[in-house]
Design a protein around this motif. Structure first.
Motif: not given
Ligand code: NAP
Length: 483
Positions: A114, A116, A362, A365-366, A375, A380, A386, A403, A406-407
């Motif tokens: 992931q 960010v 987003n 946060g995605r 997506q 993120y 954001k 966020t 969401s992750m």
């Protein structure tokens, strides 16, 4: 329970985010939103993760170092929490590495499950009026960067030989800029203000600062402590036009629910009462509400004044109040203008960006594809990138947490990177191959120690290094001394 992922040559099922298969996260940026995201990740129950933070400058903390006003030292204490987060053995810092220039998205995607983006809002909004680009008319953001020792702006020169300056906007950045311009430089000499800025401010001839709000005092976005500070400054009168405090019915009504605005109105009324006894101080701040700049005037290339128009407020369909010009024009004979009408995000190489909002598109946060809404797997965003440039430092804590939720929520469906790419040394190899002189957190602590010890000698919190080359030299000398 999280879904197991089918990985490895032996086809052994290992769940992403466990000791057997720690979640690999890259964070781009090192400001408050970035650190709060790391903290939230480390606090997730049952999540095992390894976080690498990449930052453009050797120094971390983003706007806490490069944006928070030097005379607001107590706000900077928040960095202690970030330092504590950084002590987690699962955290690594790669400073002096610019995403999109030194390393690219397609190089990070195979190495991290992931990514960010915590890159803030690196640019500023424009006023959109004639003459805006004349010499002497600047975004407040670069002046803020200049006095805070931001390496990009440390070599700028602002001509402070004029007596009058206009600051356009009614947010806390405008308040910071106006306050720095009228504060006695000897009071700033005890702060961590950049040395070059302190010297320039010592020579400054600025006596009057006009703070221009396009709407009324009840709509100003500055917060009450910042407004009260002006009344506490040595050698400064605060001048408020009583006409601006005659509120329209909609503004009066808004005070019933807006505590900050009510406090602001009370303080502004107090300034008017105090002013009735006459203005005697050498420097003055004029709060001028219901005024919009309409043209920057110049002599050749240089600013000589600012034409402003008186506004009235109009209630919109959604109940908000909008400024509308009345045609009543006035000219301020200012020699410098700082527009402080908001920061603006900038697109990152290869990353989705919404030009309209200046943010990374987003949902919770995605990161999503702006056109399709799809997506962008594993990507993120947190903080100003954001949600836009709003809120105080603490606003980023719940924002980053949401966020991170969401992750974590996405982990069951996340395939993750190949096991052959999980070796923690791969990113270091890549940076070294590219000849990048990256800075670790330990390196930063060496530089920090150096800045703080230089500050101690002058009774200041720190004396900042403001050039990247100088920072790297100090780090190398520190490392050599320890060796
Ligand atoms: P801000 O609070 O959004 O203020 C922007 C200001 O610009 C508003 O007064 C806005 O007026 C005005 N404006 C926008 N477009 C304009 C135009 N075309 N002409 C005239 N005025 C215009 O933004 P900021 O001051 O850049 O601050 C960013 C964030 O950082 C804020 O959340 C702020 O609170 C925070 N911050 C906090 C501190 C602190 O805690 N001490 C210090 C600095 C910054 P309208 O309201 O009419 O749109």
């Amino acid at each position: 329970m999280r879904a197991a992922c089918n990985v490895g040559a032996n086809d052994v099922e290992q769940t992403l985010g466990t000791a057997a298969r720690p979640l690999r996260v890259a964070i781009i940026g090192a400001g408050p939103a970035a650190f709060y995201a790391v903290e939230a990740l480390f606090k997730q129950p049952n999540l095992v993760c390894q976080v690498d933070m990449f930052n453009r400058f050797p120094t971390p903390y983003g706007l806490v170092r490069e944006g928070v006003a030097p005379d607001h030292e107590s706000i900077k204490a928040v960095t202690r929490v970030y330092d504590k987060t950084a002590t987690n053995p699962a955290f690594r810092y790669f400073g002096n590495v610019t995403f999109g220039k030194d390393v690219h998205l397609d190089e990070l995607l195979p190495l991290y499950d992931q990514i960010v983006y915590a890159v803030g809002a690196q640019s500023d909004r424009r006023m959109g009026i004639p003459g805006e680009d004349l010499e002497g008319s600047y975004p407040a953001t670069i002046f803020v960067g200049w006095y805070n020792g931001h390496p990009d702006y440390r070599d700028l020169e602002f001509d402070l030989s004029c007596e009058k300056v206009a600051v356009v906007g009614n947010g806390n950045v405008a308040m910071d800029v106006a306050r720095i311009l009228v504060t006695d430089p000897e009071a700033l000499a005890t702060t961590d203000i950049a040395d070059h800025a302190l010297e320039a401010l010592r020579q400054s001839k600025v006596k009057e600062v006009y703070l221009l709000g396009r709407r009324g005092p009840a709509q100003a976005s500055f917060t009450n402590p910042e407004l009260k500070e002006f009344g506490e400054l040595e050698g400064v009168d605060v001048v408020v036009d009583p006409r601006d405090l005659e509120l329209d019915p909609a503004s009066e009504e808004s005070l019933l629910t807006d505590k900050n605005a009510t406090r602001n109105i009370n303080v502004l009324r107090r300034y008017i009462e105090e002013g009735a006894e006459g203005y005697k101080q050498p420097r003055k701040v004029y709060f001028k509400f219901l005024t919009s700049p309409v043209e920057v005037l110049g002599d050749g290339d240089k600013v000589t004044g600012l034409k402003i128009e008186r506004n009235k407020l109009e209630v919109q369909g959604d109940g908000t109040l909008r400024a509308k010009g009345t045609g009543e024009i006035e000219t301020l004979d200012v020699g410098l203008i700082f527009r402080s009408v908001g920061y603006r995000g900038m697109a990152l190489n290869g990353v989705e960006f919404d030009e309209k909002t200046g943010t990374i598109p987003n949902v919770a946060g995605r990161v999503i594809n702006l056109a399709t809404g799809e997506q962008q797997t594993g990507q993120y965003v947190v903080g100003w990138a954001k949600r836009g440039p709003s809120g105080i430092i603490g606003t980023n804590k719940p924002d980053s947490l949401s966020t991170v939720q969401s992750m974590v929520g996405d982990l069951p469906d996340l395939k993750g990177i190949e096991d052959s790419k999980r070796d923690l040394g791969l990113i270091e190899d890549l940076l070294k191959e590219k000849g990048l002189d990256y800075v670790t957190y330990q390196d930063w602590l060496v530089l920090n120690e150096y800045e703080v010890s230089r500050g101690k000698a002058q009774n200041r919190p720190r004396v900042k290094c403001t050039r990247v080359g100088e920072m790297l030299d100090i780090i190398k000398q520190g490392a050599a001394a320890q060796a």
